[in-house]
Design an enzyme around this catalytic site. Structure first.
Site, mmCIF file in Angstrom:
data_model
loop_
_atom_site.group_PDB
_atom_site.id
_atom_site.type_symbol
_atom_site.label_atom_id
_atom_site.label_comp_id
_atom_site.label_asym_id
_atom_site.label_seq_id
_atom_site.Cartn_x
_atom_site.Cartn_y
_atom_site.Cartn_z
ATOM 1 N N TYR A 136 0.802 -1.430 -0.065
ATOM 2 C CA TYR A 136 0.195 0.059 -0.003
ATOM 3 C C TYR A 136 0.893 1.176 -0.194
ATOM 4 C CZ TYR A 136 -3.641 -3.153 0.427
ATOM 5 O OH TYR A 136 -4.405 -4.269 0.456
ATOM 6 N N SER A 137 0.842 2.177 -0.784
ATOM 7 C CA SER A 137 1.408 3.385 -1.028
ATOM 8 C C SER A 137 1.333 4.193 0.396
ATOM 9 C CB SER A 137 0.755 4.473 -1.972
ATOM 10 O OG SER A 137 1.048 3.662 -3.435
ATOM 11 N N CYS A 315 0.236 7.323 -10.980
ATOM 12 C CA CYS A 315 0.136 6.135 -10.072
ATOM 13 C C CYS A 315 -1.434 5.746 -10.058
ATOM 14 C CB CYS A 315 0.329 6.738 -8.592
ATOM 15 S SG CYS A 315 0.415 5.340 -7.303
ATOM 16 N N GLU A 356 4.040 3.924 -11.320
ATOM 17 C CA GLU A 356 3.532 2.878 -10.637
ATOM 18 C C GLU A 356 1.972 2.222 -10.575
ATOM 19 O OE1 GLU A 356 6.402 2.713 -6.704
ATOM 20 O OE2 GLU A 356 4.245 2.778 -5.967
ATOM 21 N N TYR A 358 -0.741 -0.815 -10.992
ATOM 22 C CA TYR A 358 -1.036 -2.160 -10.811
ATOM 23 C C TYR A 358 -2.223 -2.470 -10.784
ATOM 24 C CZ TYR A 358 3.644 -2.275 -9.040
ATOM 25 O OH TYR A 358 5.064 -2.125 -9.106
HETATM 26 P P1 FAD Z 1 -7.029 -10.191 -3.310
HETATM 27 O O1 FAD Z 1 -7.778 -11.068 -2.274
HETATM 28 O O2 FAD Z 1 -5.412 -10.201 -3.448
HETATM 29 O O3 FAD Z 1 -7.759 -10.106 -4.658
HETATM 30 C C1 FAD Z 1 -6.947 -9.801 -5.729
HETATM 31 C C2 FAD Z 1 -7.213 -10.531 -6.933
HETATM 32 O O4 FAD Z 1 -8.876 -10.805 -6.976
HETATM 33 C C3 FAD Z 1 -6.663 -10.239 -8.333
HETATM 34 O O5 FAD Z 1 -5.426 -10.883 -8.238
HETATM 35 C C4 FAD Z 1 -7.595 -10.989 -9.118
HETATM 36 O O6 FAD Z 1 -7.289 -12.033 -9.296
HETATM 37 C C5 FAD Z 1 -8.937 -11.163 -8.510
HETATM 38 N N1 FAD Z 1 -9.825 -9.771 -8.847
HETATM 39 C C6 FAD Z 1 -9.542 -8.220 -8.546
HETATM 40 N N2 FAD Z 1 -10.489 -7.841 -9.336
HETATM 41 C C7 FAD Z 1 -11.207 -8.611 -9.911
HETATM 42 C C8 FAD Z 1 -12.110 -8.672 -10.860
HETATM 43 N N3 FAD Z 1 -12.854 -7.482 -11.174
HETATM 44 N N4 FAD Z 1 -12.800 -9.805 -11.214
HETATM 45 C C9 FAD Z 1 -12.171 -10.801 -11.098
HETATM 46 N N5 FAD Z 1 -11.261 -11.116 -10.288
HETATM 47 C C10 FAD Z 1 -10.746 -10.062 -9.764
HETATM 48 N N6 FAD Z 1 -4.356 -0.427 -3.178
HETATM 49 C C11 FAD Z 1 -4.918 0.517 -2.418
HETATM 50 O O7 FAD Z 1 -6.301 0.051 -2.283
HETATM 51 N N7 FAD Z 1 -4.345 1.641 -1.985
HETATM 52 C C12 FAD Z 1 -3.063 1.777 -2.370
HETATM 53 O O8 FAD Z 1 -2.562 2.820 -1.710
HETATM 54 C C13 FAD Z 1 -2.179 0.686 -3.040
HETATM 55 N N8 FAD Z 1 -0.887 0.732 -3.271
HETATM 56 C C14 FAD Z 1 -0.374 -0.235 -4.071
HETATM 57 C C15 FAD Z 1 1.190 -0.015 -4.148
HETATM 58 C C16 FAD Z 1 1.519 -0.817 -4.859
HETATM 59 C C17 FAD Z 1 3.166 -0.628 -5.265
HETATM 60 C C18 FAD Z 1 1.079 -1.989 -5.163
HETATM 61 C C19 FAD Z 1 1.731 -3.154 -6.129
HETATM 62 C C20 FAD Z 1 -0.233 -2.266 -5.207
HETATM 63 C C21 FAD Z 1 -1.177 -1.323 -4.321
HETATM 64 N N9 FAD Z 1 -2.520 -1.530 -3.983
HETATM 65 C C22 FAD Z 1 -2.904 -0.513 -3.542
HETATM 66 C C23 FAD Z 1 -3.180 -2.859 -4.343
HETATM 67 C C24 FAD Z 1 -2.856 -3.663 -2.942
HETATM 68 O O9 FAD Z 1 -1.747 -4.128 -2.989
HETATM 69 C C25 FAD Z 1 -3.838 -4.845 -3.216
HETATM 70 O O10 FAD Z 1 -3.534 -5.602 -4.369
HETATM 71 C C26 FAD Z 1 -5.306 -4.565 -3.320
HETATM 72 O O11 FAD Z 1 -5.557 -3.927 -1.778
HETATM 73 C C27 FAD Z 1 -6.061 -5.929 -3.271
HETATM 74 O O12 FAD Z 1 -5.759 -6.780 -2.355
HETATM 75 P P2 FAD Z 1 -6.619 -7.819 -1.653
HETATM 76 O O13 FAD Z 1 -5.995 -8.769 -0.938
HETATM 77 O O14 FAD Z 1 -7.867 -7.075 -0.950
HETATM 78 O O15 FAD Z 1 -7.392 -8.719 -2.787
HETATM 79 P P1 NAP Z 2 -11.114 3.698 -9.074
HETATM 80 O O1 NAP Z 2 -11.938 4.284 -7.909
HETATM 81 O O2 NAP Z 2 -12.033 2.738 -9.934
HETATM 82 O O3 NAP Z 2 -10.665 5.125 -10.056
HETATM 83 C C1 NAP Z 2 -10.134 4.555 -11.505
HETATM 84 C C2 NAP Z 2 -10.571 5.583 -12.409
HETATM 85 O O4 NAP Z 2 -9.657 5.650 -13.526
HETATM 86 C C3 NAP Z 2 -11.921 5.433 -12.910
HETATM 87 O O5 NAP Z 2 -12.459 6.866 -12.853
HETATM 88 C C4 NAP Z 2 -11.877 4.779 -14.106
HETATM 89 O O6 NAP Z 2 -13.114 5.082 -15.018
HETATM 90 C C5 NAP Z 2 -10.628 5.565 -14.842
HETATM 91 N N1 NAP Z 2 -9.994 4.611 -15.739
HETATM 92 C C6 NAP Z 2 -10.204 3.385 -16.048
HETATM 93 N N2 NAP Z 2 -9.409 3.108 -17.104
HETATM 94 C C7 NAP Z 2 -8.779 4.046 -17.434
HETATM 95 C C8 NAP Z 2 -7.735 4.428 -18.508
HETATM 96 N N3 NAP Z 2 -7.358 3.269 -19.325
HETATM 97 N N4 NAP Z 2 -7.006 5.504 -18.179
HETATM 98 C C9 NAP Z 2 -7.572 6.649 -17.463
HETATM 99 N N5 NAP Z 2 -8.264 6.202 -16.601
HETATM 100 C C10 NAP Z 2 -9.145 5.266 -16.614
HETATM 101 O O7 NAP Z 2 -9.734 3.188 -8.750
HETATM 102 P P2 NAP Z 2 -9.252 2.006 -7.808
HETATM 103 O O8 NAP Z 2 -10.140 1.038 -7.646
HETATM 104 O O9 NAP Z 2 -8.830 2.978 -6.548
HETATM 105 O O10 NAP Z 2 -8.027 1.559 -8.520
HETATM 106 C C11 NAP Z 2 -6.692 2.368 -8.516
HETATM 107 C C12 NAP Z 2 -5.716 0.973 -8.758
HETATM 108 O O11 NAP Z 2 -4.581 1.760 -8.709
HETATM 109 C C13 NAP Z 2 -6.060 0.039 -8.208
HETATM 110 O O12 NAP Z 2 -5.853 -1.232 -9.063
HETATM 111 C C14 NAP Z 2 -4.728 -0.385 -7.088
HETATM 112 O O13 NAP Z 2 -4.118 -1.440 -6.982
HETATM 113 C C15 NAP Z 2 -3.846 0.726 -7.817
HETATM 114 N N6 NAP Z 2 -3.014 1.496 -6.881
HETATM 115 C C16 NAP Z 2 -1.589 1.318 -7.180
HETATM 116 C C17 NAP Z 2 -0.604 2.019 -6.380
HETATM 117 C C18 NAP Z 2 0.975 1.747 -6.790
HETATM 118 O O14 NAP Z 2 1.045 1.311 -7.580
HETATM 119 N N7 NAP Z 2 1.515 2.614 -6.023
HETATM 120 C C19 NAP Z 2 -1.308 2.826 -5.363
HETATM 121 C C20 NAP Z 2 -2.612 2.957 -4.976
HETATM 122 C C21 NAP Z 2 -3.269 2.404 -6.086
HETATM 123 P P3 NAP Z 2 -14.215 3.981 -15.126
HETATM 124 O O15 NAP Z 2 -14.130 3.000 -14.250
HETATM 125 O O16 NAP Z 2 -15.453 4.995 -15.118
HETATM 126 O O17 NAP Z 2 -14.153 3.421 -16.542
#
Ligand code: FAD
Ligand code: NAP
Length: 358
Positions: A136-137, A315, A356, A358
């Site tokens: 988590y960031s 991000c 970054e 994912y």
């Molecule tokens: P899990 O139980 O691990 O389930 C995830 C899995 O569910 C996926 O791998 C996929 O197989 C399945 N899945 C997901 N969506 C669907 C779908 N629509 N249909 C079918 N299958 C699906 N998350 C945040 O909320 N905040 C952050 O700041 C954040 N920062 C991140 C930073 C980094 C560097 C990375 C790598 C990830 C970050 N994430 C962040 C994402 C976070 O790490 C988790 O992946 C996320 O919270 C989901 O984990 P979980 O254990 O709840 O889901």
């Molecule tokens: P969310 O609330 O669903 O918001 C995502 C937004 O982006 C929606 O408005 C979505 O639009 C839009 N979108 C969809 N496709 C897009 C595209 N191709 N280009 C631009 N915008 C697009 O987001 P979320 O559920 O929080 O998901 C955020 C993702 O970021 C998660 O997968 C999380 O794991 C990841 N994450 C990564 C980091 C990290 O790497 N450090 C940190 C935090 C989060 P529509 O849904 O209306 O199409």
């Protein structure tokens, strides 16, 4: 009344002199240490804040790191953090997003903005193996939350999805985190990440492009640049934030961002643009995404990109960078620039672009 007689803790009538003497005499570094020795700050947030300010001024604070330190806590030796507070930032489509503040006062967890932490959810998977950690960031600046030093915040969205055969499934770690209450404990690891960090250059232009919870590290960025006592004095650059969310109630930290624009240090330096995909449409009737915001300002953003002191960060959702890159590659054609080569250099050699997603 002299400055030293000034009462800092009105609840317990503790003067500034008593507090400063304790800080200097015992080399105190946290508000809680002051509280134990002086009785100050037992209750109200104002007092905590004032004491925190006095520690900054008179204390011999542990220097906060400027280069990222990594993996002090690992999955086999995690730190047990305690939840200090939780706040629902939004609820959309049945999924809540929460701002969760953790107590790290007993840990050596010297993070900086842009790093992440790991969470090891309790329990085991279907195969009986312990759950793996999720990242988590970090959503707070290096000094922690406002009045709570030695804290770290994350911004988590509860993942809910439909699985064929199983029906509605909740993500393991995100639902664990979103269900935590104040006082609950959890295992964290990290800090993690060494490249998704702010430049030291006080005149840098910083372009931040986020979708959804991808805003988390950027909250740490803006709080460091504009609210940190030292950095806010020296930072003269500009921050351009482009934020894409599904609904207007998912503009996480909206009030905070709006307030920021009235903070003297950020006046004219913080530029906010938001696209609300399920409520706003482009002129051609498409959902409005972050790359449409960039397209609307493409000349200005292009000029910024050409400057060697401009840094760009993506991000959030995987794939979000593609639309933005397309806008720039189209622009490059009209400017006679080899976009592929320019972008490669910007990322690899100059380290001015960090992705970054994912
Ligand atoms: P899990 O139980 O691990 O389930 C995830 C899995 O569910 C996926 O791998 C996929 O197989 C399945 N899945 C997901 N969506 C669907 C779908 N629509 N249909 C079918 N299958 C699906 N998350 C945040 O909320 N905040 C952050 O700041 C954040 N920062 C991140 C930073 C980094 C560097 C990375 C790598 C990830 C970050 N994430 C962040 C994402 C976070 O790490 C988790 O992946 C996320 O919270 C989901 O984990 P979980 O254990 O709840 O889901
Ligand atoms: P969310 O609330 O669903 O918001 C995502 C937004 O982006 C929606 O408005 C979505 O639009 C839009 N979108 C969809 N496709 C897009 C595209 N191709 N280009 C631009 N915008 C697009 O987001 P979320 O559920 O929080 O998901 C955020 C993702 O970021 C998660 O997968 C999380 O794991 C990841 N994450 C990564 C980091 C990290 O790497 N450090 C940190 C935090 C989060 P529509 O849904 O209306 O199409």
């Amino acid at each position: 009344m002299s400055d030293e007689d000034e009462i800092i803790c009105h609840c317990y009538g503790v003067s500034k002199k008593v507090i400063v003497d304790a800080i200097q005499g015992y080399n105190l570094q946290t508000v809680d240490q002051v509280k134990k020795l002086t009785d100050a700050c037992s209750g109200c947030g104002t007092c905590r804040f004032e004491v925190g300010e006095l520690i900054k001024e008179y204390g011999n604070m542990k220097p906060k790191p400027t280069v990222p330190q990594m993996n002090i806590y690992r999955p086999n030796s995690p730190f047990k953090a305690k939840v200090l507070s939780t706040k629902v930032l939004s609820v959309a489509d049945g999924c809540e997003t929460k701002h969760i503040v953790l107590d790290i006062s007993n840990a050596e967890f010297p993070f900086i903005e842009g790093q992440s932490l790991g969470v090891v959810p309790p329990g085991s998977n279907e195969k009986g193996k312990s759950h793996k950690l999720r990242l988590y960031s970090i959503a707070s600046p290096r000094g922690g939350e406002d009045t709570i030093e030695d804290s770290v915040a994350i911004c988590v969205k509860r993942l809910i999805y439909e699985d064929e055969g199983k029906g509605e499934v909740q993500g393991v770690c995100s639902s664990f985190l979103c269900s935590l209450d104040v006082g609950d404990e959890l295992n964290i690891t990290g800090p993690v990440g060494h490249s998704f960090i702010l430049p030291d250059d006080d005149n840098a232009n910083v372009i931040l492009i986020a979708t959804g919870t991808g805003i988390a590290p950027f909250r740490g960025f803006w709080r460091h640049l504009f609210l940190n006592k030292e950095r806010s004095k020296t930072f003269k650059g500009h921050v351009y934030l482009y934020f894409g969310v599904p609904y207007s109630n998912s503009i996480y930290y909206k009030e905070e961002m709006e307030e920021l624009r009235s903070v003297e240090e950020s006046t004219d330096q913080f530029h906010l643009n938001v696209a609300v995909s399920r409520e706003e449409k482009t002129a051609s009737g498409d959902k409005k995404y972050v790359y449409h915001l960039i397209e609307e300002q493409k000349e200005m953003v292009w000029d910024l990109l050409m400057k060697p002191n401009t840094y760009m960060y993506f991000c959030g959702l995987k794939g979000m960078e593609v639309g933005v890159e397309k806008v720039f590659s189209e622009m490059a054609k009209t400017k006679d620039v080899d976009w592929e080569a320019f972008y490669r250099k910007m990322k690899k050699e100059d380290k001015r672009c960090h992705v970054e997603v994912y």
